[in-house]
Scaffold this active site. Structure first.
Site, PDB file in Angstrom:
ATOM      1  N   LYS A  54      33.105  35.845  13.294  1.00  0.00           N
ATOM      2  CA  LYS A  54      32.009  36.240  12.399  1.00  0.00           C
ATOM      3  C   LYS A  54      32.120  37.721  12.037  1.00  0.00           C
ATOM      4  CE  LYS A  54      28.652  32.843  13.791  1.00  0.00           C
ATOM      5  NZ  LYS A  54      27.705  32.520  14.815  1.00  0.00           N
ATOM      6  N   ASP A 111      40.089  36.938  22.198  1.00  0.00           N
ATOM      7  CA  ASP A 111      38.937  36.341  21.500  1.00  0.00           C
ATOM      8  C   ASP A 111      38.955  36.762  20.031  1.00  0.00           C
ATOM      9  OD1 ASP A 111      37.760  35.131  23.846  1.00  0.00           O
ATOM     10  OD2 ASP A 111      37.279  37.159  24.492  1.00  0.00           O
TER      11      ASP A 111
HETATM   12  C1  LIG Z   1      40.297  33.359  24.874  1.00  0.00           C
HETATM   13  S1  LIG Z   1      40.470  33.945  26.480  1.00  0.00           S
HETATM   14  C2  LIG Z   1      42.236  33.786  26.791  1.00  0.00           C
HETATM   15  C3  LIG Z   1      42.572  33.871  28.241  1.00  0.00           C
HETATM   16  C4  LIG Z   1      44.076  33.796  28.553  1.00  0.00           C
HETATM   17  N1  LIG Z   1      44.807  34.874  27.932  1.00  0.00           N
HETATM   18  C5  LIG Z   1      44.629  32.470  28.117  1.00  0.00           C
HETATM   19  O1  LIG Z   1      45.364  32.445  27.112  1.00  0.00           O
HETATM   20  O2  LIG Z   1      44.349  31.457  28.780  1.00  0.00           O
HETATM   21  C6  LIG Z   1      40.329  35.708  26.245  1.00  0.00           C
HETATM   22  C7  LIG Z   1      40.156  36.453  27.566  1.00  0.00           C
HETATM   23  O3  LIG Z   1      40.174  37.855  27.300  1.00  0.00           O
HETATM   24  C8  LIG Z   1      39.156  38.474  28.076  1.00  0.00           C
HETATM   25  N2  LIG Z   1      38.811  39.716  27.371  1.00  0.00           N
HETATM   26  C9  LIG Z   1      38.133  39.852  26.223  1.00  0.00           C
HETATM   27  N3  LIG Z   1      38.028  41.146  25.866  1.00  0.00           N
HETATM   28  C10 LIG Z   1      38.676  41.852  26.843  1.00  0.00           C
HETATM   29  C11 LIG Z   1      38.902  43.233  27.064  1.00  0.00           C
HETATM   30  N4  LIG Z   1      38.438  44.149  26.197  1.00  0.00           N
HETATM   31  N5  LIG Z   1      39.576  43.603  28.166  1.00  0.00           N
HETATM   32  C12 LIG Z   1      40.046  42.675  29.050  1.00  0.00           C
HETATM   33  N6  LIG Z   1      39.856  41.346  28.886  1.00  0.00           N
HETATM   34  C13 LIG Z   1      39.187  40.937  27.804  1.00  0.00           C
HETATM   35  C14 LIG Z   1      38.044  37.438  28.093  1.00  0.00           C
HETATM   36  O4  LIG Z   1      37.119  37.661  29.138  1.00  0.00           O
HETATM   37  C15 LIG Z   1      38.837  36.160  28.250  1.00  0.00           C
HETATM   38  O5  LIG Z   1      39.093  35.866  29.605  1.00  0.00           O
END
Ligand SMILES: C[S@@+](CC[C@H](N)C(=O)[O-])C[C@H]1O[C@@H](n2cnc3c(N)ncnc32)[C@H](O)[C@@H]1O
Length: 230
Positions: A141, A137
């Protein structure tokens, strides 16, 4: 207009929650998911892959695995390696666990937790043969920057926990974020490798971006063979 966007987002979010609840509410699906799912509890302070898998094999970890499109394929492709899918969101993790469980792979487990805790505190030095981090992610912002996954501390922990000669693969669709991440990896001691990041076009998000013709920024970072863990 902005109100409509928020309403659409809320509608999609609620639909995802309902779908995850439906999947998890199905006793058969839940039993399958629970076979592969580890969650941190009071007794879990380290992740010990040989104990988890009952064998000693190279270990690959995907951070933020989403619904697991990439890691399920990858684990099927490399049965001699073991794979851990780490996901923070409990809703997404339930869908991920059921999908991974249904894949029926002995070499794939799911861990629901913040990957920062896992990498910073729970993994042994030089114990991981690859990290896959695709489309973290971006938190664009300014006031949300603190939520970003990539920090010098996390990157130092990636470096500490990969074996010498092993690789961390990264992809993002946000050019500015890549311009922060890539120099951070180099500053920690990684060197940029020529190979492609295997999940850069194969995750759920990647497939959408590629189909929409959006550019993606990906790279492979190798820990030099002669380096110490930290
Ligand atoms: C934008 S999505 C991308 C998902 C996957 N990697 C893809 O490319 O389809 C980012 C994912 O990272 C997870 N995520 C965010 N921060 C995280 C953290 N600190 N530890 C583990 N997962 C995390 C979110 O819940 C989300 O499922």
């Amino acid at each position: 207009m902005a109100g409509e966007g928020v309403a659409r987002y809320r509608h999609a979010f609620m639909a995802r929650l309902r779908k995850a609840a439906r999947i998890w509410g199905n006793p058969k699906a839940r039993e399958i998911g629970e076979r592969v799912l580890f969650a941190p509890d009071d007794h879990l302070f380290t992740i010990d892959p040989p104990a988890m898998f009952g064998r000693r094999a190279p270990i690959e970890i995907e951070i933020g695995a989403g619904k697991g499109e990439f890691i399920i394929e990858r684990a099927a492709e490399f049965p001699d390696r073991d794979f851990i899918a780490v996901e923070l969101s409990s809703t997404i993790t339930r869908v991920l666990a059921v999908r991974c469980g249904r894949a029926g792979l002995d070499n794939l487990r799911v861990v629901r937790m913040d990957a920062r805790t896992l990498v910073n505190l729970m993994l042994a030095d030089a114990s991981v043969s690859a990290f896959h981090i695709y489309y973290p992610d971006p938190w664009p912002k300014e006031r949300h920057v603190k939520h970003r996954l990539f920090t010098p501390t996390l990157v130092a922990s990636l470096f500490r926990t990969v074996e010498p000669g092993a690789t961390a693969y990264v992809a993002t669709d946000v050019r500015d974020y890549s311009a922060e991440i890539f120099p951070m990896m180099l500053a920690a001691g990684f060197i940029r490798a020529v190979e492609a990041a295997p999940g850069a076009e194969r995750t759920g998000f990647a497939r959408k971006y590629v189909a929409a013709g959006k550019p993606v920024y990906s790279a492979a970072f190798r820990k030099p063979r002669e380096s110490k863990s930290n």
